[in-house]
Design an enzyme around this catalytic site. Structure first.
Site, PDB file in Angstrom:
ATOM      1  N   LYS A   1       6.191   0.733   3.191  1.00 33.07           N
ATOM      2  CA  LYS A   1       4.807   0.335   3.496  1.00 33.07           C
ATOM      3  C   LYS A   1       4.735  -1.172   3.711  1.00 33.07           C
ATOM      4  O   LYS A   1       4.111  -1.642   4.670  1.00 33.07           O
ATOM      5  CB  LYS A   1       3.867   0.795   2.374  1.00 33.07           C
ATOM      6  CG  LYS A   1       3.697   2.320   2.360  1.00 33.07           C
ATOM      7  CD  LYS A   1       2.958   2.875   1.143  1.00 33.07           C
ATOM      8  CE  LYS A   1       2.974   4.408   1.192  1.00 33.07           C
ATOM      9  NZ  LYS A   1       2.279   5.047   0.078  1.00 33.07           N
TER      10      LYS A   1
ATOM     11  N   GLN B   1       0.117   3.488  -5.593  1.00 34.49           N
ATOM     12  CA  GLN B   1       1.158   4.478  -5.296  1.00 34.49           C
ATOM     13  C   GLN B   1       1.180   5.561  -6.368  1.00 34.49           C
ATOM     14  O   GLN B   1       1.130   5.272  -7.569  1.00 34.49           O
ATOM     15  CB  GLN B   1       2.531   3.779  -5.211  1.00 34.49           C
ATOM     16  CG  GLN B   1       3.677   4.689  -4.781  1.00 34.49           C
ATOM     17  CD  GLN B   1       3.525   5.240  -3.368  1.00 34.49           C
ATOM     18  OE1 GLN B   1       2.915   4.620  -2.510  1.00 34.49           O
ATOM     19  NE2 GLN B   1       4.077   6.411  -3.121  1.00 34.49           N
TER      20      GLN B   1
ATOM     21  N   ASP C   1      -5.965   5.152   1.381  1.00 33.42           N
ATOM     22  CA  ASP C   1      -5.270   6.425   1.177  1.00 33.42           C
ATOM     23  C   ASP C   1      -6.188   7.611   1.474  1.00 33.42           C
ATOM     24  O   ASP C   1      -5.716   8.738   1.611  1.00 33.42           O
ATOM     25  CB  ASP C   1      -4.801   6.547  -0.276  1.00 33.42           C
ATOM     26  CG  ASP C   1      -3.325   6.228  -0.452  1.00 33.42           C
ATOM     27  OD1 ASP C   1      -2.545   6.550   0.466  1.00 33.42           O
ATOM     28  OD2 ASP C   1      -2.961   5.686  -1.508  1.00 33.42           O
TER      29      ASP C   1
END
Ligand code: GUN
Length: 284
Positions: A54, A98, A121
């Protein structure tokens, strides 16, 4: 029939280039680069790889990534305080925590605290609700990336039978909402599903996201079906493989994603899209 390969590498690079062009246009207009806060708690090796990817793609897209690498023992209060600080920081456009988090941390509580406008997200109940109600804002990265891949096949999804194998919050459930929005007829299969093979045999589109190597057998795939494999499983040999028995499925399908080189790259490229979308939507 031998399936055409849906090339996640090439398509993800196209997406990143499109994001880069939007970022460059901002910079040319005197605006700042979009900024993504990437929060990693602990040292799960797979998560470290994903977070590293990422950060690298942020560089390629021209997005500023701000890394928060926190120890596994981080308290819930400290993590909630960090999210609150990032919510209020006007220079931060996206917040990514995460998953999975260490067991002592309540992921739902932390996700729910993220400002939905910065939830790149797309996991916040508000954003999932918007998607469910046919008015999506920020959409979960993997299912949105899968929709981008499906668009590339040129196949019209309206009225197609789509079967999703796996009902997780990250993949199966939001994927069902995406495919429903595209007006496919959607079946979501999970560990209690009866006659899974028969369900898959009827599918025009199969999306597999269970995290079990070769779980979906190639002989279940209907001739001409599109097969999207979301699984990324590491075998004892160190080799990566998906949830679908690729070699046999490829002989039946019209299109299929490889692992690696398929959906995984799309997830990260879509995160870049969501970050520039969030930045623009915030009017910054
Ligand atoms: N863990 C596995 N997939 C994802 C994802 O898309 N986002 C986050 N934050 N964690 C994940």
């Amino acid at each position: 029939m031998t399936a055409q390969i849906l090339d996640g590498k090439a398509i993800s690079q196209e997406i990143i280039a499109q994001v880069r062009a939007r970022v460059d246009a901002r910079l040319a207009g005197g605006k700042r680069a979009p900024a993504l806060a990437v929060v990693l708690v602990g040292s799960d090796p797979a998560s470290q790889v994903y977070v590293g990817n990422k950060k690298r793609q942020c560089e390629n897209a021209g997005i500023t990534s701000i890394a928060y690498d926190l120890p596994a023992e981080t308290s819930e209060a400290d993590l909630l305080a960090l999210v609150t600080k990032l919510n209020h920081d006007d220079a931060v456009d996206g917040i990514l925590v995460q998953l999975p988090l260490p067991k002592h941390l309540n992921a739902e509580k932390i996700i729910e605290l993220i400002d939905p406008a910065k939830d790149v997200d797309g996991f916040h109940p508000y954003n999932i609700g918007r998607l469910a109600l046919k008015m999506p804002l920020l959409r979960p990265c993997t299912p949105r990336g899968v929709m981008t891949l499906l668009e590339k096949t040129g196949i019209d999804l309206v009225g197609k039978d789509a079967v999703i194998v796996g009902a997780s919050n990250i993949v199966g459930r939001p994927q069902a909402l995406e495919l429903l929005l595209a007006r496919a007829t959607v079946t979501v299969c999970h560990s209690k599903t009866k006659d899974l093979a028969d369900k898959v045999r009827g599918a025009d589109v199969v999306v597999a996201g269970v995290g079990i190597p070769n779980f979906v057998k190639g002989e279940w795939i209907k001739p001409g079906a599109v097969v999207i494999d979301v699984g990324i499983n590491r075998l004892e040999s160190g080799k990566l493989c998906g949830d679908v028995e690729f070699d046999v499925a490829r002989e039946n399908a019209s299109w299929i994603t490889p692992v690696p080189g398929g959906v995984g790259l799309m997830t990260v490229a879509t995160l870049m899209q969501n970050t520039i979308d969030a930045c623009e939507a915030r009017g910054r």
